[in-house]
Every structure is written in C-alpha cells, then in structure tokens.
Design a protein around this motif. Structure first.
Motif, PDB file in Angstrom:
ATOM      1  N   ILE A  40      -9.622 -33.779  46.301  1.00  0.00           N
ATOM      2  CA  ILE A  40      -8.792 -34.884  45.849  1.00  0.00           C
ATOM      3  C   ILE A  40      -7.372 -34.580  46.275  1.00  0.00           C
ATOM      4  O   ILE A  40      -6.691 -33.778  45.668  1.00  0.00           O
ATOM      5  CB  ILE A  40      -8.861 -35.037  44.316  1.00  0.00           C
ATOM      6  N   ARG A 161      -6.079 -25.884  43.961  1.00  0.00           N
ATOM      7  CA  ARG A 161      -7.430 -26.384  44.112  1.00  0.00           C
ATOM      8  C   ARG A 161      -7.968 -26.084  45.501  1.00  0.00           C
ATOM      9  O   ARG A 161      -9.158 -25.823  45.684  1.00  0.00           O
ATOM     10  CB  ARG A 161      -7.456 -27.878  43.812  1.00  0.00           C
ATOM     11  N   TYR A 166      -9.599 -23.276  40.366  1.00  0.00           N
ATOM     12  CA  TYR A 166      -9.687 -24.438  39.492  1.00  0.00           C
ATOM     13  C   TYR A 166      -9.265 -24.133  38.058  1.00  0.00           C
ATOM     14  O   TYR A 166      -8.637 -24.964  37.405  1.00  0.00           O
ATOM     15  CB  TYR A 166     -11.108 -25.011  39.506  1.00  0.00           C
ATOM     16  N   ALA A 191      -6.989 -38.842  38.797  1.00  0.00           N
ATOM     17  CA  ALA A 191      -8.179 -38.323  39.481  1.00  0.00           C
ATOM     18  C   ALA A 191      -8.158 -36.802  39.535  1.00  0.00           C
ATOM     19  O   ALA A 191      -9.192 -36.146  39.352  1.00  0.00           O
ATOM     20  CB  ALA A 191      -8.265 -38.900  40.899  1.00  0.00           C
ATOM     21  N   THR A 192      -6.974 -36.233  39.769  1.00  0.00           N
ATOM     22  CA  THR A 192      -6.846 -34.776  39.794  1.00  0.00           C
ATOM     23  C   THR A 192      -7.181 -34.175  38.438  1.00  0.00           C
ATOM     24  O   THR A 192      -7.938 -33.208  38.330  1.00  0.00           O
ATOM     25  CB  THR A 192      -5.424 -34.372  40.201  1.00  0.00           C
ATOM     26  N   ASP A 195     -10.891 -34.487  37.736  1.00  0.00           N
ATOM     27  CA  ASP A 195     -11.676 -33.534  38.521  1.00  0.00           C
ATOM     28  C   ASP A 195     -11.621 -32.134  37.921  1.00  0.00           C
ATOM     29  O   ASP A 195     -12.633 -31.437  37.841  1.00  0.00           O
ATOM     30  CB  ASP A 195     -11.160 -33.517  39.961  1.00  0.00           C
ATOM     31  N   LYS A 199     -14.756 -29.983  36.379  1.00  0.00           N
ATOM     32  CA  LYS A 199     -15.117 -28.689  36.951  1.00  0.00           C
ATOM     33  C   LYS A 199     -15.069 -27.559  35.938  1.00  0.00           C
ATOM     34  O   LYS A 199     -15.897 -26.663  35.948  1.00  0.00           O
ATOM     35  CB  LYS A 199     -14.197 -28.354  38.130  1.00  0.00           C
ATOM     36  N   THR A 226     -14.238 -39.750  42.289  1.00  0.00           N
ATOM     37  CA  THR A 226     -14.194 -38.408  41.683  1.00  0.00           C
ATOM     38  C   THR A 226     -15.343 -38.215  40.704  1.00  0.00           C
ATOM     39  O   THR A 226     -15.998 -37.167  40.687  1.00  0.00           O
ATOM     40  CB  THR A 226     -12.854 -38.201  40.960  1.00  0.00           C
ATOM     41  N   TRP A 229     -18.669 -37.917  42.669  1.00  0.00           N
ATOM     42  CA  TRP A 229     -18.805 -36.609  43.309  1.00  0.00           C
ATOM     43  C   TRP A 229     -19.200 -35.530  42.302  1.00  0.00           C
ATOM     44  O   TRP A 229     -20.065 -34.695  42.567  1.00  0.00           O
ATOM     45  CB  TRP A 229     -17.498 -36.243  44.005  1.00  0.00           C
ATOM     46  N   ASN A 230     -18.581 -35.554  41.127  1.00  0.00           N
ATOM     47  CA  ASN A 230     -18.882 -34.520  40.139  1.00  0.00           C
ATOM     48  C   ASN A 230     -20.257 -34.704  39.524  1.00  0.00           C
ATOM     49  O   ASN A 230     -20.938 -33.711  39.207  1.00  0.00           O
ATOM     50  CB  ASN A 230     -17.791 -34.497  39.060  1.00  0.00           C
TER      51      ASN A 230
END
Length: 591
Positions: A40, A161, A166, A191-192, A195, A199, A226, A229-230
């Motif tokens: 991201i 990142r 993370y 979004a960051t 994410d 994570k 996001t 994807w996760n």
C-alpha cells in the motif's frame, strides 16, 4: 455492476488458452518467505487498473523445490498450503524483530543514508528500538516528532512496511494516533492503518476498524482492495468473495490486481472457479500480466499438463512479456516433476546465461533445481561460484540443495561457516539445516540444533517448531510432538503468527488414527483458538477419531454448519458412521 466490453480477437484467443485451466492437482508445498504483491504505497494510491506486483518476492511464495507425497484426494498438500495462507502472508517478518531482516542487509550507517530524506531520523528511532519498547523510544523524541510533516510520516510508515517491519509500523501508527500527531486525512492513510491492523492484530479487528472508523467517503478502491488482499492472505474464501462482490456492486472497475487476488485464492481452495475469473477478465479487456501468467503456468504444471504450460509460455511471449528466470525456475520445477529432465536441463542452462560470474542472482534458484535433478556435481559447481560472496539466500539454498543430494556433512559445513561469519544470523539458517535433518530423519541432530539455537539467543520461529514436530512424528513419538506444539503455543506472541497449520494437523491425524478422541478434540480446539479457519479436512480427522473409537459423535454436523462447511461425499459417509440416531436392523425391529 461492471459494463462488459468486447475483447480483441487476439486477446480472446489467448484467454481461451488461459480458461482451459483444468481442476489441477493441489499445489506443491512451499515455504513462503515474503510477499509484497500489493504494497500500500504511501505516496501513490492503489491503481486497480494497472497493478505492478512485486513479482520477485511473490515468486518465492509460489515456488518450492520439494514435492510432498499427496493423498489421492490432494488434501494433504492443501493442508500444507494453509500455512502460507499464510500466504500469502509474509514469512520474512515471522519473528517481528531485527533477526527477521535479511542477513546481508546494509549496516545501520548505510541505512541512515538511505532514509536521510525521511524526517529528522524517525525511521532510525523506530527501527533501532526493541520491538516491545517502540513507544518508549518515541516518547523520548516527542518534541522532534512534533515538527515532522505528515508527508514525511507517511514516508516513514512506507519504509517500515517496505522493510517488512510491520509490528514497528503498527506501534508507530498507534503512538501517533494516541498523541494526536497524525490523523488519517486521505483514503490511503486509512488503507495503511487498516493493513497494519490486519497484519498485526487480525482480520476481526480490521473489520471493526473498517466498519466503525473509516468514513464512507474514504471507502474506495484502495480500502476495499486492502481488505480483499488481507482476506486472501489468510485464506478466508467467504469474506474475500464478499469483498469482491461488494467492489462490483460499488461499480469499481475490474482490475488486474483484483482478478489476480481471486485467481490466487481459488488456486488454493477451488480451482474450478478460476475459469470464471478469467472470463471476467476477458469481458472487461483486462490483459493478463506477467504475474497472472506465472500463476496459470504454475497451475498447468501442477496438473502435469506440460503442453498447456508451454502454450501459456508462448502466449506470454506473444503479449510482449519477458520470460525471466523466476518463470523459468517454475517451468524447470514442473519439467522435473513430470520426468522431463532434459527439458529442465535446457531451462537451467538458459538461467545460467553466458556465465554465472555475471549472473550471481540465478544461483539461489539453480542450486535447488539441480539438486532436484540429483546432480550433486552441478550443485557443487554452482556453489563454488557463489560461495565467496556468501549471500544469505545462496547459503540457505546451498544448505537445502546439499541436503537433497544426500551430502548432509557439506550442508553442516556451510551452516557452520555462516554461523562463524560474524554476521547477524537469523533463524532461517537454523531452519534450513533443520529441514535437512527432517528429510534424513536425524532426530538426535535436530534436537541438538534446537538446543544450540536456543542457547545462542536466536528466537525459534514457527517453521523450526514445525520441523521438530515432524521429526518426532516420523519417529513415532506423537506425545513429544504434542509437547513441542504446546510449548510453541505457550511462547507464541499474539502480535505475531501462530504455529503453522500443518503442525496442528499432523498431530491431529496421528491421534485420530489411534481413536484418541480427547487429544484430537484438544488439538482441534487449539487450532481454532490460534485463529485458523476450520476446513473440511479438520472435521475429517476429527470424525476419524470417533470412527476408530467406535463412539457416536453428537453435534458434529451442527458444528460444521456453524463453520459454514458443507460435507463432501467422503465426510458425509463419515458422519453417517458416527450418527447416534442412525437406523439399524435391530432398531427397526424394536420400533
């Protein structure tokens, strides 16, 4: 809904080839080490039209030079994939501390030079702090951080990142928010944050953050991409599909990134649905990228469809894409698996190019492939070329390769040389040698290696715990394997990943074969408590325990329904065997 558009005849022809992907045999096992398929970006929002994945790292996730003996229904290999599902997820941040960085990383002085433009030295303040004391380090620099512009903070988060740090990035984000020094202003900021929560704290908290903390005006392609994807990363098919459909309902354009994520998901869990994704790409003129071809080539290879795999290679070239060494390595691996050693040898020569002296990067892929061909002399030749440089990746590949060709002593020699090199040694070196001991069933040496690792102060990661579990299982010592898993669970930091899925399941299988219902249920419980989504084969093992013990199973069908699972034909047969209310000849007479 999307508006379908007519694809060109040429592209239709090529996608016709792609849609021909059959339900393949389950993918080969692999040890995923890193995946930055979708970073991201802090400086540029996600473009779902033109996504450029980090193919090199993701190739590591796809590739594997070991091939398990699969059961006829393929479930064993699928279980092993759960650990990547782990998969997608990063293996490089397994420990979440400095030991997980590349051993050949630049010294701190060089690192400072690289990020000199990022704030005063915020990156170094965070990166040099112990993972448990990031807040304390930030408190000491409060006054300096107050002067840092938001754009610089975004760069720091991006760099952390990018380095797979993370947990550090997550703590920095928390600290900034608690001190009111950085507020999410744009969609990419949310979004960051989303994410990092996904994570480091799991999808449940990520869902809560998205529902309660992100304004509707900021829930765009970046945020939904996001989440998708996760969900794919943790193998959550149901929620990934729901996000995918939600993106379609909201009118987001079909993109290569989204389609690739769905292909990746179905590649692991339901290959029959890949055709529908490829059809969607065709209808919306979404041209397959290099990464799309990589996935499909791998699928064809797993299905042992060598002709189809070669057809995809030609389509890739026709689209003007490069056949690089990573794709060549996938081809070579499948040629070897299909018994086409000569074709594999030709591919390996192409990978070497005009000379390895100028192409050192190919060594880490060539070593395991020559080992898979059983060519110990070639392994020795390749190792002599890259031995002097002593890069971490080459050493890891060499340890594994020499183990594969039966030269355990040579693998140990490379390990010892690496340990004595004075470099920062990560747990990956120990894990590589441990895998050699597992392959050769050297239990005593494996136990000694774990003791040595613990005494050195190097954290024991979940891959090494899994190897030790397998060593004990192979030796028939299930109780010791169980004890190892319990110790791994006790030492599990909830901010990091739990023990590997297969560590649980291999023990469950052993207990179920004994008819040990208590211990099978115990491992099943720990599996769910660790955050894994229950799969049909989990219940298959559980049912086997009841069948072996000849004990009726109350409520198992309802438990499966609660986990949104539908019994397949085999499991339905198992349920019938342990149904406490099933009709028998005697019960009919009594009725």
């Amino acid at each position: 809904m999307f508006t379908p558009r007519r694809a060109s005849n040429l592209f239709r022809t090529r996608l016709h080839c792609l849609r021909a992907v059959e339900a393949a045999a389950p993918p080969q096992t692999y040890q995923s080490k890193s995946n930055i398929l979708h970073q991201i970006s802090q400086n540029q929002p996600i473009n779902l039209h033109q996504t450029q994945p980090h193919h090199r790292n993701f190739f590591t996730f796809l590739g594997s030079n070991s091939q398990s003996d699969a059961k006829s229904n393929g479930e064993e290999q699928q279980r092993q994939q759960e650990d990547e599902g782990e998969n997608l997820e990063d293996g490089i941040d397994e420990l979440g501390d400095s030991s997980t960085k590349e051993e050949d990383a630049v010294p701190k002085a060089e690192e400072k030079e690289e990020v000199r433009t990022v704030s005063f030295s915020l990156f170094n303040v965070v990166a040099s702090a112990p993972s448990r004391d990031v807040y304390a380090a930030l408190d000491k620099s409060m006054e300096e951080i107050k002067e840092v512009e938001h754009v610089k903070i975004r760069e720091v988060l991006h760099n952390l990142r990018k380095c797979k740090m993370y947990e550090f990035a997550y703590q920095l984000s928390n600290w900034l928010e608690s001190k009111h020094l950085f507020n999410c202003e744009e969609e990419k900021d949310y979004a960051t944050r989303l994410d990092l929560i996904a994570k480091r704290r799991g999808m449940a908290l990520a869902e809560k953050y998205m529902n309660n903390s992100i304004p509707e005006t900021c829930k765009g392609e970046t945020v939904y991409g996001t989440m998708l994807w996760n969900y794919v990363s943790v193998g959550d098919v149901k929620n990934a599909e729901q996000v995918f459909e939600k993106m379609r309902e909201l009118g987001f354009p079909v993109s290569g990134f989204v389609c690739q994520q769905m292909i990746l998901l179905y590649k692991k869990f339901d290959k029959r649905k890949i055709k529908s994704v490829l059809l969607l790409m065709e209808e919306n003129d979404v041209k397959p990228t290099r990464f799309t071809y990589l996935l499909l080539i791998d699928l064809k290879g797993e299905a042992n469809d060598i002709a189809g795999m070669e057809e995809l290679v030609e389509a890739l070239k026709s689209d003007g894409l490069e056949l690089d060494n990573y794709i060549r390595a996938v081809l070579a691996r499948h040629y070897i698996g299909a018994g086409f050693g000569e074709k594999a040898g030709e591919i390996l020569k192409e990978m070497e190019g005009e000379g390895l002296e100028e192409n050192h990067g190919a060594c880490k892929n060539l070593l395991p492939l020559y080992a898979a061909l059983g060519k110990a002399d070639e392994v020795e030749r390749i190792w002599k070329v890259c031995e002097a440089d002593g890069h971490a990746d080459d050493c890891l590949a060499a340890i594994s390769a020499f183990g594969k060709v039966g030269r355990v002593e040579k693998a140990e020699e490379i390990f010892e040389k690496r340990i004595k090199s004075g470099r920062n040694i990560s747990s990956k070196v120990y894990t590589a040698l441990m895998d050699v001991y597992v392959d050769h069933k050297l239990l005593a040496k494996g136990e000694d290696l774990v003791k040595r690792m613990a005494s050195s102060g190097c954290p024991i990661n979940r891959f090494l715990w899994d190897s030790l579990v397998k060593l004990y299982i192979d030796a028939g010592e299930v109780e010791k394997a169980d004890a190892v898993l319990q110790k791994a669970l006790q030492q599990w930091d909830k901010r990091k990943k739990p023990p590997l899925y297969k560590s649980f399941h291999v023990i469950m299988d052993q207990y179920s074969r004994r008819g040990d219902i208590h211990n099978t249920e115990k491992i099943f419980h720990h599996l769910k408590q660790s955050g894994y989504v229950s799969k049909i084969w989990d219940y298959q093992s559980l049912l086997q325990a009841y069948i072996k013990a000849k004990v009726p199973a109350y409520g198992l069908r309802e438990r499966m329904m609660a986990d949104n699972l539908t019994p397949n034909k085999f499991v339905a047969g198992q349920l019938a065997q342990v149904d406490p209310f099933k009709k028998t000849a005697i019960s009919d007479l009594l009725d």
